[in-house]
Design a protein around this motif. Structure first.
Motif, PDB file in Angstrom:
ATOM      1  N   VAL A 158       0.827  -1.199   0.000  1.00  0.00           N
ATOM      2  CA  VAL A 158       0.000   0.000   0.000  1.00  0.00           C
ATOM      3  C   VAL A 158       0.867   1.257   0.000  1.00  0.00           C
ATOM      4  O   VAL A 158       0.375   2.358  -0.260  1.00  0.00           O
ATOM      5  CB  VAL A 158      -0.970  -0.027   1.199  1.00  0.00           C
ATOM      6  CG1 VAL A 158      -0.246   0.233   2.505  1.00  0.00           C
ATOM      7  CG2 VAL A 158      -2.126   0.948   0.996  1.00  0.00           C
ATOM      8  N   GLU A 159       2.159   1.120   0.258  1.00  0.00           N
ATOM      9  CA  GLU A 159       3.086   2.254   0.239  1.00  0.00           C
ATOM     10  C   GLU A 159       3.519   2.635  -1.181  1.00  0.00           C
ATOM     11  O   GLU A 159       4.243   3.616  -1.374  1.00  0.00           O
ATOM     12  CB  GLU A 159       4.320   1.935   1.073  1.00  0.00           C
ATOM     13  CG  GLU A 159       4.017   1.737   2.552  1.00  0.00           C
ATOM     14  CD  GLU A 159       5.235   1.283   3.332  1.00  0.00           C
ATOM     15  OE1 GLU A 159       6.229   0.873   2.698  1.00  0.00           O
ATOM     16  OE2 GLU A 159       5.192   1.350   4.571  1.00  0.00           O
ATOM     17  N   ASN A 160       3.069   1.889  -2.176  1.00  0.00           N
ATOM     18  CA  ASN A 160       3.523   2.095  -3.554  1.00  0.00           C
ATOM     19  C   ASN A 160       3.311   3.532  -4.031  1.00  0.00           C
ATOM     20  O   ASN A 160       4.219   4.173  -4.569  1.00  0.00           O
ATOM     21  CB  ASN A 160       2.798   1.116  -4.479  1.00  0.00           C
ATOM     22  CG  ASN A 160       3.403   1.048  -5.860  1.00  0.00           C
ATOM     23  OD1 ASN A 160       4.590   1.275  -6.056  1.00  0.00           O
ATOM     24  ND2 ASN A 160       2.590   0.710  -6.840  1.00  0.00           N
ATOM     25  N   ALA A 161       2.103   4.051  -3.838  1.00  0.00           N
ATOM     26  CA  ALA A 161       1.803   5.404  -4.313  1.00  0.00           C
ATOM     27  C   ALA A 161       2.715   6.430  -3.656  1.00  0.00           C
ATOM     28  O   ALA A 161       3.214   7.361  -4.316  1.00  0.00           O
ATOM     29  CB  ALA A 161       0.344   5.744  -4.047  1.00  0.00           C
ATOM     30  N   SER A 162       2.954   6.270  -2.367  1.00  0.00           N
ATOM     31  CA  SER A 162       3.820   7.198  -1.642  1.00  0.00           C
ATOM     32  C   SER A 162       5.248   7.156  -2.169  1.00  0.00           C
ATOM     33  O   SER A 162       5.875   8.210  -2.382  1.00  0.00           O
ATOM     34  CB  SER A 162       3.813   6.849  -0.146  1.00  0.00           C
ATOM     35  OG  SER A 162       4.757   7.619   0.562  1.00  0.00           O
TER      36      SER A 162
ATOM     37  N   TYR B 153     -15.538   2.579  -3.721  1.00  0.00           N
ATOM     38  CA  TYR B 153     -14.432   2.589  -2.763  1.00  0.00           C
ATOM     39  C   TYR B 153     -13.210   3.331  -3.302  1.00  0.00           C
ATOM     40  O   TYR B 153     -12.090   3.109  -2.837  1.00  0.00           O
ATOM     41  CB  TYR B 153     -14.076   1.159  -2.360  1.00  0.00           C
ATOM     42  CG  TYR B 153     -15.244   0.444  -1.725  1.00  0.00           C
ATOM     43  CD1 TYR B 153     -15.847   0.940  -0.562  1.00  0.00           C
ATOM     44  CD2 TYR B 153     -15.794  -0.688  -2.300  1.00  0.00           C
ATOM     45  CE1 TYR B 153     -16.938   0.311  -0.008  1.00  0.00           C
ATOM     46  CE2 TYR B 153     -16.885  -1.331  -1.753  1.00  0.00           C
ATOM     47  CZ  TYR B 153     -17.458  -0.822  -0.599  1.00  0.00           C
ATOM     48  OH  TYR B 153     -18.550  -1.439  -0.043  1.00  0.00           O
ATOM     49  N   LEU B 154     -13.418   4.232  -4.257  1.00  0.00           N
ATOM     50  CA  LEU B 154     -12.298   5.020  -4.777  1.00  0.00           C
ATOM     51  C   LEU B 154     -11.704   5.907  -3.685  1.00  0.00           C
ATOM     52  O   LEU B 154     -10.483   5.943  -3.491  1.00  0.00           O
ATOM     53  CB  LEU B 154     -12.760   5.877  -5.962  1.00  0.00           C
ATOM     54  CG  LEU B 154     -11.693   6.791  -6.573  1.00  0.00           C
ATOM     55  CD1 LEU B 154     -10.531   5.982  -7.136  1.00  0.00           C
ATOM     56  CD2 LEU B 154     -12.300   7.678  -7.655  1.00  0.00           C
ATOM     57  N   CYS B 155     -12.544   6.639  -2.969  1.00  0.00           N
ATOM     58  CA  CYS B 155     -12.032   7.509  -1.903  1.00  0.00           C
ATOM     59  C   CYS B 155     -11.384   6.697  -0.778  1.00  0.00           C
ATOM     60  O   CYS B 155     -10.377   7.126  -0.197  1.00  0.00           O
ATOM     61  CB  CYS B 155     -13.158   8.378  -1.347  1.00  0.00           C
ATOM     62  SG  CYS B 155     -13.647   9.735  -2.447  1.00  0.00           S
ATOM     63  N   THR B 156     -11.934   5.549  -0.479  1.00  0.00           N
ATOM     64  CA  THR B 156     -11.340   4.686   0.541  1.00  0.00           C
ATOM     65  C   THR B 156      -9.956   4.222   0.108  1.00  0.00           C
ATOM     66  O   THR B 156      -9.026   4.167   0.923  1.00  0.00           O
ATOM     67  CB  THR B 156     -12.242   3.475   0.807  1.00  0.00           C
ATOM     68  OG1 THR B 156     -13.558   3.924   1.119  1.00  0.00           O
ATOM     69  CG2 THR B 156     -11.718   2.631   1.955  1.00  0.00           C
ATOM     70  N   SER B 157      -9.802   3.919  -1.173  1.00  0.00           N
ATOM     71  CA  SER B 157      -8.497   3.526  -1.702  1.00  0.00           C
ATOM     72  C   SER B 157      -7.496   4.666  -1.521  1.00  0.00           C
ATOM     73  O   SER B 157      -6.341   4.443  -1.112  1.00  0.00           O
ATOM     74  CB  SER B 157      -8.622   3.165  -3.185  1.00  0.00           C
ATOM     75  OG  SER B 157      -9.508   2.084  -3.378  1.00  0.00           O
ATOM     76  N   ALA B 158      -7.920   5.886  -1.817  1.00  0.00           N
ATOM     77  CA  ALA B 158      -7.047   7.047  -1.644  1.00  0.00           C
ATOM     78  C   ALA B 158      -6.679   7.230  -0.174  1.00  0.00           C
ATOM     79  O   ALA B 158      -5.536   7.593   0.155  1.00  0.00           O
ATOM     80  CB  ALA B 158      -7.737   8.294  -2.193  1.00  0.00           C
ATOM     81  N   ALA B 159      -7.624   6.979   0.710  1.00  0.00           N
ATOM     82  CA  ALA B 159      -7.363   7.128   2.148  1.00  0.00           C
ATOM     83  C   ALA B 159      -6.277   6.164   2.620  1.00  0.00           C
ATOM     84  O   ALA B 159      -5.411   6.535   3.427  1.00  0.00           O
ATOM     85  CB  ALA B 159      -8.655   6.896   2.929  1.00  0.00           C
TER      86      ALA B 159
ATOM     87  N   ALA C 271      -0.534   5.283   4.291  1.00  0.00           N
ATOM     88  CA  ALA C 271       0.766   4.672   4.014  1.00  0.00           C
ATOM     89  C   ALA C 271       1.823   5.682   3.581  1.00  0.00           C
ATOM     90  O   ALA C 271       2.895   5.284   3.135  1.00  0.00           O
ATOM     91  CB  ALA C 271       0.609   3.593   2.951  1.00  0.00           C
ATOM     92  N   GLY C 272       1.522   6.981   3.696  1.00  0.00           N
ATOM     93  CA  GLY C 272       2.566   7.969   3.474  1.00  0.00           C
ATOM     94  C   GLY C 272       2.366   8.938   2.334  1.00  0.00           C
ATOM     95  O   GLY C 272       3.149   9.886   2.192  1.00  0.00           O
ATOM     96  N   LEU C 273       1.354   8.759   1.489  1.00  0.00           N
ATOM     97  CA  LEU C 273       1.102   9.708   0.413  1.00  0.00           C
ATOM     98  C   LEU C 273       0.527  10.988   1.010  1.00  0.00           C
ATOM     99  O   LEU C 273      -0.430  10.922   1.789  1.00  0.00           O
ATOM    100  CB  LEU C 273       0.123   9.120  -0.603  1.00  0.00           C
ATOM    101  CG  LEU C 273      -0.179   9.976  -1.838  1.00  0.00           C
ATOM    102  CD1 LEU C 273       1.058  10.117  -2.717  1.00  0.00           C
ATOM    103  CD2 LEU C 273      -1.341   9.379  -2.639  1.00  0.00           C
TER     104      LEU C 273
END
Length: 384
Positions: A283-287, A309-315, A320-322
């Motif tokens: 889940v740290e990938n985006a960050s 669950y798009l907003c939940t995914s962003a959360a 995870a650091g983004l």
């Protein structure tokens, strides 16, 4: 029409603690602080609610995998042929699928949708609004061609005892189609200039010409780091504007991708490691990608993760650091820019479509409620 007394959160620009947005003919024409001079019947009093740009999911299969229909409702993979760039998503899109209703209730106003990843070259990708009377009305524009690397093409065609059954063959098939399209385009241009007979019509090459001209983007399905770098290699060979879809092991090559000014679409975020290519999912990938200056958006890959669950995914990416602001941009302005529709939607600014969402709190908090979703200046979902 006005939306006034709102706390306005443009994805690009400063927050306006109390302001209004003026809408005419489905477009935003004014964004201002304070109260409007005149309020008319039909204007919307936001009563202090937060106003965001409509959320955008840049990678889905909306309308091609039906809501509760099973195999009967699937039109996502034409795996009778490994090379099908001429397929048009709009011809398979079920515009009144139930998931579009889920999208507007969740504040998702626009998605990029298209074919799956069984074929090395699958078909086109289109941006569509999530509400409309027919697919043609919902269409924003054609934005890309779908390519796929890794296990999906291999597993699909190895069962048929036909190419590709290796990563090498997958890349070779993509290159062959692009080389043919380049030559076809040159032969066509030469014939038009000289007045000679045109080359025999080739619908697959015709479909790839806008890609070669840079008018649309190559969307590469890629999970493993080696597949990600193969996508970059092919894109650079043919001078393609490209997007790395999923980019699951992007964190293992983030510095390289940052040096190349790559764009990535991370997701699905909320899922298991259901196949070998996902073994290094984090889940740290985006960050990590963002910290290495890779322009990053977030997707659900609907229906892998349902669109709501798009907003939940962003959360989860924020957890995870983004940075929070980047997560919001990853489902609004950055998503729009990567998709090639930033001139139409993704922000609250004059000249853009009035795709807006009113919330009673932070949209990345699970208990926040969507109070209204507006597309092209029309409320398509409202609790007022």
């Amino acid at each position: 029409m006005l939306i006034y007394n709102a706390e306005i959160y443009p994805s690009k620009g400063s927050i306006i603690r109390c302001g209004y947005v003026r809408i005419e003919d489905g477009k935003i024409v004014e964004v201002s602080e304070g109260a409007p001079e005149k309020i008319s019947e039909g204007d919307i009093n936001a009563d202090g609610l937060r106003l965001y740009p409509g959320f955008i999911d840049i990678h889905t299969h909306m309308g091609l995998i039906g809501d509760g229909q099973g195999a009967e409702g699937e039109d996502v993979n034409e795996d009778s042929d490994p090379v099908t760039p001429h397929l048009r998503t709009i011809d398979g899109l079920c515009h009144n699928d139930g998931y579009f209703s889920d999208a507007v209730k969740a504040g998702v106003t626009c998605v990029v949708t298209g074919v799956g990843s069984t074929n090395p070259i699958g078909g086109d990708l289109i941006a569509v609004k999530t509400s409309g009377r027919c697919a043609d009305e919902m269409l924003v524009r054609r934005v890309g061609i779908k390519f796929a690397l890794g296990e999906n093409p291999k597993s699909t065609f190895s069962e048929r005892d036909s190419a590709p059954i290796t990563r090498m063959a997958t890349a070779a098939i993509i290159r062959e189609a692009l080389f043919k399209a380049e030559r076809y385009a040159k032969d066509k241009a030469d014939a038009e200039e000289s007045g000679d007979s045109l080359p025999e019509f080739d619908i697959k090459s015709e479909a790839l010409i806008p890609l070669l001209k840079g008018e649309i983007k190559a969307h590469f399905h890629c999970h493993r780091a080696d597949d990600i770098l193969t996508a970059v290699r092919i894109a650079e060979e043919f001078k393609l504007d490209y997007v790395l879809i999923h980019c699951t092991e992007g964190h293992l090559a983030a510095d390289i991708l940052g040096e190349k000014n790559a764009s990535a679409v991370v997701g699905p975020v909320i899922c298991d490691r259901g196949k070998p290519e996902l073994s290094r999912q984090t889940v740290e990938n985006a960050s990590i990608l963002y910290k290495n200056k890779v322009r990053t958006a977030i997707c659900t890959d609907h229906p892998e993760v349902p669109i709501q669950y798009l907003c939940t995914s962003a959360a989860y990416c924020v957890k995870a650091g983004l940075p929070y602001e980047e997560a919001i941009r990853g489902i609004t302005s950055t998503a729009a820019e990567i998709a090639g529709i930033g001139d139409i939607t993704g922000n609250i600014a004059p000249g853009l479509d009035a795709d807006l969402v009113l919330t009673d709190g932070d949209p990345l908090e699970i208990m926040t409620d969507i109070k209204m979703t507006m597309i092209n200046g029309k409320a398509v979902y409202s609790k007022f």
